[in-house]
Motif scaffolding. Structure first.
Motif, mmCIF file in Angstrom:
data_model
loop_
_atom_site.group_PDB
_atom_site.id
_atom_site.type_symbol
_atom_site.label_atom_id
_atom_site.label_comp_id
_atom_site.label_asym_id
_atom_site.label_seq_id
_atom_site.Cartn_x
_atom_site.Cartn_y
_atom_site.Cartn_z
ATOM 1 N N MET A 1 28.091 16.656 -36.449
ATOM 2 C CA MET A 1 27.099 17.712 -36.637
ATOM 3 C C MET A 1 27.091 18.599 -35.395
ATOM 4 S SD MET A 1 24.786 18.565 -39.022
ATOM 5 C CE MET A 1 24.258 17.071 -39.868
ATOM 6 N N ARG A 2 27.277 19.889 -35.599
ATOM 7 C CA ARG A 2 27.358 20.835 -34.480
ATOM 8 C C ARG A 2 26.047 21.601 -34.362
ATOM 9 N NH1 ARG A 2 32.242 22.620 -32.746
ATOM 10 N NH2 ARG A 2 31.726 24.824 -32.950
ATOM 11 N N ALA A 3 25.582 21.779 -33.115
ATOM 12 C CA ALA A 3 24.301 22.445 -32.883
ATOM 13 C C ALA A 3 24.445 23.534 -31.835
ATOM 14 C CB ALA A 3 23.250 21.435 -32.428
ATOM 15 N N VAL A 4 23.600 24.560 -31.967
ATOM 16 C CA VAL A 4 23.432 25.580 -30.927
ATOM 17 C C VAL A 4 21.966 25.573 -30.532
ATOM 18 C CG1 VAL A 4 23.341 28.062 -30.485
ATOM 19 C CG2 VAL A 4 25.379 27.062 -31.532
ATOM 20 N N ILE A 5 21.706 25.579 -29.228
ATOM 21 C CA ILE A 5 20.345 25.545 -28.697
ATOM 22 C C ILE A 5 20.056 26.852 -27.971
ATOM 23 C CG2 ILE A 5 18.807 24.415 -27.035
ATOM 24 C CD1 ILE A 5 20.458 21.839 -27.532
ATOM 25 N N ALA A 6 18.884 27.427 -28.209
ATOM 26 C CA ALA A 6 18.445 28.640 -27.500
ATOM 27 C C ALA A 6 17.067 28.379 -26.914
ATOM 28 C CB ALA A 6 18.419 29.833 -28.447
ATOM 29 N N GLU A 7 16.988 28.349 -25.591
ATOM 30 C CA GLU A 7 15.741 28.052 -24.886
ATOM 31 C C GLU A 7 15.841 28.595 -23.472
ATOM 32 O OE1 GLU A 7 12.466 27.239 -23.325
ATOM 33 O OE2 GLU A 7 12.614 26.517 -25.397
ATOM 34 N N ASP A 8 14.850 29.415 -23.058
ATOM 35 C CA ASP A 8 14.948 30.044 -21.745
ATOM 36 C C ASP A 8 14.508 29.131 -20.600
ATOM 37 O OD1 ASP A 8 12.302 30.576 -22.985
ATOM 38 O OD2 ASP A 8 11.874 31.498 -21.050
ATOM 39 N N SER A 9 13.813 28.027 -20.904
ATOM 40 C CA SER A 9 13.476 27.052 -19.875
ATOM 41 C C SER A 9 14.688 26.179 -19.595
ATOM 42 C CB SER A 9 12.300 26.178 -20.331
ATOM 43 O OG SER A 9 12.162 25.057 -19.496
ATOM 44 N N VAL A 10 15.184 26.239 -18.354
ATOM 45 C CA VAL A 10 16.400 25.497 -17.997
ATOM 46 C C VAL A 10 16.201 23.998 -18.203
ATOM 47 C CG1 VAL A 10 17.993 24.928 -16.133
ATOM 48 C CG2 VAL A 10 17.126 27.264 -16.360
ATOM 49 N N LEU A 11 15.033 23.481 -17.804
ATOM 50 C CA LEU A 11 14.794 22.048 -17.912
ATOM 51 C C LEU A 11 14.717 21.590 -19.365
ATOM 52 C CD1 LEU A 11 12.193 21.407 -15.051
ATOM 53 C CD2 LEU A 11 14.617 20.810 -15.085
ATOM 54 N N LEU A 12 13.990 22.337 -20.189
ATOM 55 C CA LEU A 12 13.875 21.961 -21.593
ATOM 56 C C LEU A 12 15.220 22.098 -22.290
ATOM 57 C CD1 LEU A 12 12.265 21.022 -23.984
ATOM 58 C CD2 LEU A 12 11.446 23.359 -24.330
ATOM 59 N N ARG A 13 15.952 23.150 -21.971
ATOM 60 C CA ARG A 13 17.276 23.335 -22.583
ATOM 61 C C ARG A 13 18.195 22.154 -22.251
ATOM 62 N NH1 ARG A 13 18.313 28.190 -20.743
ATOM 63 N NH2 ARG A 13 19.818 27.686 -19.111
ATOM 64 N N ALA A 14 18.195 21.756 -20.990
ATOM 65 C CA ALA A 14 19.027 20.620 -20.583
ATOM 66 C C ALA A 14 18.576 19.339 -21.279
ATOM 67 C CB ALA A 14 18.976 20.456 -19.069
ATOM 68 N N GLY A 15 17.243 19.180 -21.426
ATOM 69 C CA GLY A 15 16.737 17.995 -22.105
ATOM 70 C C GLY A 15 17.130 17.946 -23.568
ATOM 71 N N LEU A 16 17.073 19.085 -24.233
ATOM 72 C CA LEU A 16 17.482 19.146 -25.638
ATOM 73 C C LEU A 16 18.958 18.801 -25.799
ATOM 74 C CD1 LEU A 16 15.558 22.370 -26.715
ATOM 75 C CD2 LEU A 16 15.152 20.059 -27.588
ATOM 76 N N VAL A 17 19.774 19.335 -24.908
ATOM 77 C CA VAL A 17 21.209 19.029 -24.959
ATOM 78 C C VAL A 17 21.431 17.522 -24.824
ATOM 79 C CG1 VAL A 17 23.417 19.286 -23.762
ATOM 80 C CG2 VAL A 17 21.955 21.280 -24.107
ATOM 81 N N LYS A 18 20.752 16.913 -23.854
ATOM 82 C CA LYS A 18 20.920 15.483 -23.603
ATOM 83 C C LYS A 18 20.485 14.645 -24.800
ATOM 84 C CE LYS A 18 19.832 11.892 -20.190
ATOM 85 N NZ LYS A 18 19.128 11.603 -18.906
ATOM 86 N N VAL A 19 19.333 15.006 -25.385
ATOM 87 C CA VAL A 19 18.809 14.259 -26.532
ATOM 88 C C VAL A 19 19.756 14.366 -27.724
ATOM 89 C CG1 VAL A 19 16.986 14.219 -28.276
ATOM 90 C CG2 VAL A 19 16.391 14.358 -25.860
ATOM 91 N N LEU A 20 20.219 15.566 -28.028
ATOM 92 C CA LEU A 20 21.089 15.747 -29.186
ATOM 93 C C LEU A 20 22.437 15.051 -28.995
ATOM 94 C CD1 LEU A 20 18.904 17.730 -30.070
ATOM 95 C CD2 LEU A 20 20.695 19.301 -30.788
ATOM 96 N N GLU A 21 23.001 15.184 -27.818
ATOM 97 C CA GLU A 21 24.299 14.548 -27.577
ATOM 98 C C GLU A 21 24.190 13.028 -27.603
ATOM 99 O OE1 GLU A 21 26.678 17.956 -25.020
ATOM 100 O OE2 GLU A 21 25.739 16.296 -23.951
#
Length: 213
Positions: A1-21
């Motif tokens: 499953m491939r995802a694209v994340i859009a979030e201007d908060s660097v910390l939240l964006r990094a957290g979302l990437v980590k959770v999904l991966e």
């Protein structure tokens, strides 16, 4: 499953990437604003997009407008919208029309990883996910019109139904049988004048009826 994340908060964006991966998603891109989001979707054609409501440059509704454009141009791509606060009109904009594979969650829900992933999985599978707080506010604010026709139990069922819960999940939550849930849902549809219609998700249409009340 491939995802694209859009979030201007660097910390939240990094957290979302980590959770999904961590659960097996491939994050094709993690971007900062709506323009980059649209470019990433066009390039990678993901299965699901997770995007903030408010993003640069204006920090108003850039994420919503990008999500609506994605839904029009690539309707097969699921979209999960994240918001800091309950904003009913954004939920309504996203859910109006073809509401398969769409969701709207408060950002605080991301902190509960299981709830967030459950919502994301429902959306990615073509279902819907509406934040419980959004549903709660809708039901509280629409204490007139069609809502008056519903019994207290039917309101409970409608709230869980609008979150995107299956009949089995609602039955577990309320400790009743699935057949009882099905009867409540059929009664809700009847009282809200929502007959079966091809291409419409009656669970979401029931909530939209309150938005229009």
């Amino acid at each position: 499953m491939r995802a694209v994340i859009a979030e201007d908060s660097v910390l939240l964006r990094a957290g979302l990437v980590k959770v999904l991966e961590a659960v097996g998603y491939t994050v094709a891109a993690a971007v900062n604003d709506a323009e980059e989001l649209l470019a990433a979707v066009e390039e990678h054609h993901p299965d699901v997009v997770v995007t903030d409501v408010r993003m640069p440059p204006g920090l108003t509704d850039e994420g919503v407008r990008a999500a609506l454009l994605i839904r029009r141009q690539w309707p097969e791509i699921a979209v999960l919208l994240l918001s800091q606060y309950v904003e009913e009109r954004y939920a309504a904009d996203l859910l109006t029309g073809d509401n398969r594979g769409v969701g709207y969650l408060l950002k605080e829900r991301v902190g509960n990883v299981d709830d967030f992933l459950d919502a994301l999985e429902r959306v990615a599978a073509g279902g819907t996910a509406l934040d419980p707080e959004v549903v709660s506010q809708l039901l509280l604010r629409r204490q007139s019109g069609p809502l008056d026709l519903l019994t207290p139990r039917e309101r409970e069922v409608l709230g869980l139904m609008a979150e995107g819960r299956s009949n089995a999940a609602i039955a577990r939550e309320l400790v009743v049988s699935e057949s009882a849930v099905a009867k409540h849902i059929n009664s809700i549809f009847t009282k809200l004048d929502l007959p079966p219609a091809e291409g419409e998700h009656r669970r979401v249409m029931a909530v939209l009826r309150f938005l229009d009340a």
